[in-house]
Motif scaffolding. Structure first.
Motif, PDB file in Angstrom:
ATOM      1  N   TRP A 256      71.414  12.444  67.813  1.00  0.00           N
ATOM      2  CA  TRP A 256      70.041  12.381  67.325  1.00  0.00           C
ATOM      3  C   TRP A 256      69.978  12.327  65.805  1.00  0.00           C
ATOM      4  CZ3 TRP A 256      68.044  10.667  71.404  1.00  0.00           C
ATOM      5  CH2 TRP A 256      68.385  11.180  72.665  1.00  0.00           C
ATOM      6  N   ASP A 257      70.971  12.888  65.121  1.00  0.00           N
ATOM      7  CA  ASP A 257      71.012  12.800  63.652  1.00  0.00           C
ATOM      8  C   ASP A 257      71.140  11.343  63.216  1.00  0.00           C
ATOM      9  OD1 ASP A 257      70.772  15.526  63.351  1.00  0.00           O
ATOM     10  OD2 ASP A 257      72.933  15.871  63.136  1.00  0.00           O
ATOM     11  N   ARG A 258      71.993  10.585  63.923  1.00  0.00           N
ATOM     12  CA  ARG A 258      72.181   9.173  63.589  1.00  0.00           C
ATOM     13  C   ARG A 258      70.914   8.375  63.887  1.00  0.00           C
ATOM     14  NH1 ARG A 258      73.320   5.568  60.242  1.00  0.00           N
ATOM     15  NH2 ARG A 258      74.172   3.621  61.025  1.00  0.00           N
ATOM     16  N   VAL A 259      70.250   8.706  64.998  1.00  0.00           N
ATOM     17  CA  VAL A 259      68.988   8.040  65.319  1.00  0.00           C
ATOM     18  C   VAL A 259      68.020   8.220  64.148  1.00  0.00           C
ATOM     19  CG1 VAL A 259      66.942   8.104  66.803  1.00  0.00           C
ATOM     20  CG2 VAL A 259      69.216   8.208  67.826  1.00  0.00           C
ATOM     21  N   ALA A 260      67.892   9.454  63.665  1.00  0.00           N
ATOM     22  CA  ALA A 260      66.958   9.754  62.573  1.00  0.00           C
ATOM     23  C   ALA A 260      67.315   8.999  61.299  1.00  0.00           C
ATOM     24  CB  ALA A 260      66.916  11.257  62.311  1.00  0.00           C
ATOM     25  N   GLU A 261      68.609   8.832  61.037  1.00  0.00           N
ATOM     26  CA  GLU A 261      69.049   8.114  59.828  1.00  0.00           C
ATOM     27  C   GLU A 261      68.599   6.658  59.829  1.00  0.00           C
ATOM     28  OE1 GLU A 261      73.286   8.386  59.661  1.00  0.00           O
ATOM     29  OE2 GLU A 261      73.280  10.547  59.264  1.00  0.00           O
ATOM     30  N   LEU A 262      68.433   6.093  61.003  1.00  0.00           N
ATOM     31  CA  LEU A 262      68.094   4.673  61.123  1.00  0.00           C
ATOM     32  C   LEU A 262      66.591   4.409  61.064  1.00  0.00           C
ATOM     33  CD1 LEU A 262      70.680   3.902  63.912  1.00  0.00           C
ATOM     34  CD2 LEU A 262      70.798   3.092  61.557  1.00  0.00           C
ATOM     35  N   LEU A 263      65.805   5.464  60.913  1.00  0.00           N
ATOM     36  CA  LEU A 263      64.359   5.342  60.940  1.00  0.00           C
ATOM     37  C   LEU A 263      63.765   5.447  59.544  1.00  0.00           C
ATOM     38  CD1 LEU A 263      63.773   7.759  63.938  1.00  0.00           C
ATOM     39  CD2 LEU A 263      63.843   5.267  64.036  1.00  0.00           C
ATOM     40  N   ASP A 264      62.720   4.669  59.324  1.00  0.00           N
ATOM     41  CA  ASP A 264      61.938   4.796  58.102  1.00  0.00           C
ATOM     42  C   ASP A 264      61.270   6.172  58.101  1.00  0.00           C
ATOM     43  OD1 ASP A 264      59.059   4.383  56.758  1.00  0.00           O
ATOM     44  OD2 ASP A 264      60.473   2.975  55.869  1.00  0.00           O
ATOM     45  N   PRO A 265      61.156   6.831  56.932  1.00  0.00           N
ATOM     46  CA  PRO A 265      60.508   8.149  56.901  1.00  0.00           C
ATOM     47  C   PRO A 265      59.075   8.138  57.443  1.00  0.00           C
ATOM     48  CG  PRO A 265      61.624   7.725  54.822  1.00  0.00           C
ATOM     49  CD  PRO A 265      61.683   6.453  55.620  1.00  0.00           C
ATOM     50  N   GLU A 266      58.408   6.989  57.346  1.00  0.00           N
ATOM     51  CA  GLU A 266      57.022   6.872  57.836  1.00  0.00           C
ATOM     52  C   GLU A 266      56.956   6.101  59.157  1.00  0.00           C
ATOM     53  OE1 GLU A 266      54.084   8.160  56.225  1.00  0.00           O
ATOM     54  OE2 GLU A 266      55.733   9.303  55.363  1.00  0.00           O
ATOM     55  N   VAL A 267      58.022   6.174  59.943  1.00  0.00           N
ATOM     56  CA  VAL A 267      58.087   5.405  61.181  1.00  0.00           C
ATOM     57  C   VAL A 267      56.914   5.738  62.105  1.00  0.00           C
ATOM     58  CG1 VAL A 267      59.603   7.084  62.345  1.00  0.00           C
ATOM     59  CG2 VAL A 267      59.627   4.672  63.055  1.00  0.00           C
ATOM     60  N   VAL A 268      56.439   4.714  62.803  1.00  0.00           N
ATOM     61  CA  VAL A 268      55.354   4.843  63.789  1.00  0.00           C
ATOM     62  C   VAL A 268      55.943   4.610  65.176  1.00  0.00           C
ATOM     63  CG1 VAL A 268      53.236   3.758  64.649  1.00  0.00           C
ATOM     64  CG2 VAL A 268      53.578   4.061  62.184  1.00  0.00           C
ATOM     65  N   TRP A 269      55.641   5.517  66.121  1.00  0.00           N
ATOM     66  CA  TRP A 269      55.959   5.269  67.530  1.00  0.00           C
ATOM     67  C   TRP A 269      54.647   5.372  68.283  1.00  0.00           C
ATOM     68  CZ3 TRP A 269      60.955   6.837  70.425  1.00  0.00           C
ATOM     69  CH2 TRP A 269      60.903   6.424  71.760  1.00  0.00           C
ATOM     70  N   SER A 270      54.107   4.241  68.698  1.00  0.00           N
ATOM     71  CA  SER A 270      52.837   4.259  69.418  1.00  0.00           C
ATOM     72  C   SER A 270      53.088   4.418  70.908  1.00  0.00           C
ATOM     73  CB  SER A 270      52.037   2.987  69.142  1.00  0.00           C
ATOM     74  OG  SER A 270      52.675   1.878  69.707  1.00  0.00           O
ATOM     75  N   LEU A 271      52.225   5.187  71.542  1.00  0.00           N
ATOM     76  CA  LEU A 271      52.281   5.379  72.985  1.00  0.00           C
ATOM     77  C   LEU A 271      51.065   4.695  73.595  1.00  0.00           C
ATOM     78  CD1 LEU A 271      53.240   9.160  73.086  1.00  0.00           C
ATOM     79  CD2 LEU A 271      54.741   7.203  73.447  1.00  0.00           C
ATOM     80  N   PRO A 272      51.198   4.048  74.735  1.00  0.00           N
ATOM     81  CA  PRO A 272      50.065   3.324  75.309  1.00  0.00           C
ATOM     82  C   PRO A 272      48.939   4.275  75.675  1.00  0.00           C
ATOM     83  CG  PRO A 272      51.901   3.423  76.855  1.00  0.00           C
ATOM     84  CD  PRO A 272      52.398   3.969  75.560  1.00  0.00           C
ATOM     85  N   GLY A 273      47.724   3.882  75.336  1.00  0.00           N
ATOM     86  CA  GLY A 273      46.560   4.653  75.711  1.00  0.00           C
ATOM     87  C   GLY A 273      46.353   5.929  74.912  1.00  0.00           C
TER      88      GLY A 273
END
Length: 138
Positions: free
Chosen positions: A31-48
């Motif tokens: 999970w640390d590596r996952v976080a490294e690959l993300l923009d600090p302002e990353v958006v994850w939208s969920l449907p609805g």
């Protein structure tokens, strides 16, 4: 085909490698590596979910949702990875039940900018799977 330009919204092989590495890291539960690959302002939208959709959630929330996908017994190994002109779509099947209906899948649509994932848009097609996903994130 779309016109190629210098605009960094156009997907490159390097962008696809970033998404591939994120999925591989999630598969390893790194999970640390996952976080490294993300923009600090990353958006994850969920449907609805208009409260979350379009709002920056940050790497921590993305990792929590990736862990929830894992907890819901969805494989983080994409059966299909489609590289479009402006986004990358990973199709992830539900592995919790067999046989697998073709309509049970989760599509994650990634946008990458400057070597980091900036948005992940979630598309779920199966209601029981949607319920399991939300139960795991609750």
């Amino acid at each position: 085909m779309s016109h190629n330009s210098e605009n960094d919204a156009v997907v490159t092989d390097k962008d696809a490698a970033v998404v591939g590495e994120m999925l591989a890291a999630a598969r390893r539960k790194d999970w640390d590596r996952v976080a490294e690959l993300l923009d600090p302002e990353v958006v994850w939208s969920l449907p609805g979910n208009s409260r979350i959709s379009g709002d920056a959630v940050g790497p921590e929330a993305v990792v929590e949702r990736a862990q929830a996908i894992d907890a819901a017994q969805l494989t983080t190994d994409p059966q299909h990875l489609h590289i479009g002109s402006r986004s990358i779509v990973a199709t992830i099947h539900n592995t919790a039940e067999q046989p697998l209906p073709l309509d049970e899948w989760l599509a994650l649509v990634f946008t990458v900018r400057s070597g980091r994932i900036t948005t992940i848009d979630t598309h779920l097609t199966d209601v029981p799977m949607l319920e399991r996903f939300y139960a795991a994130t609750a």
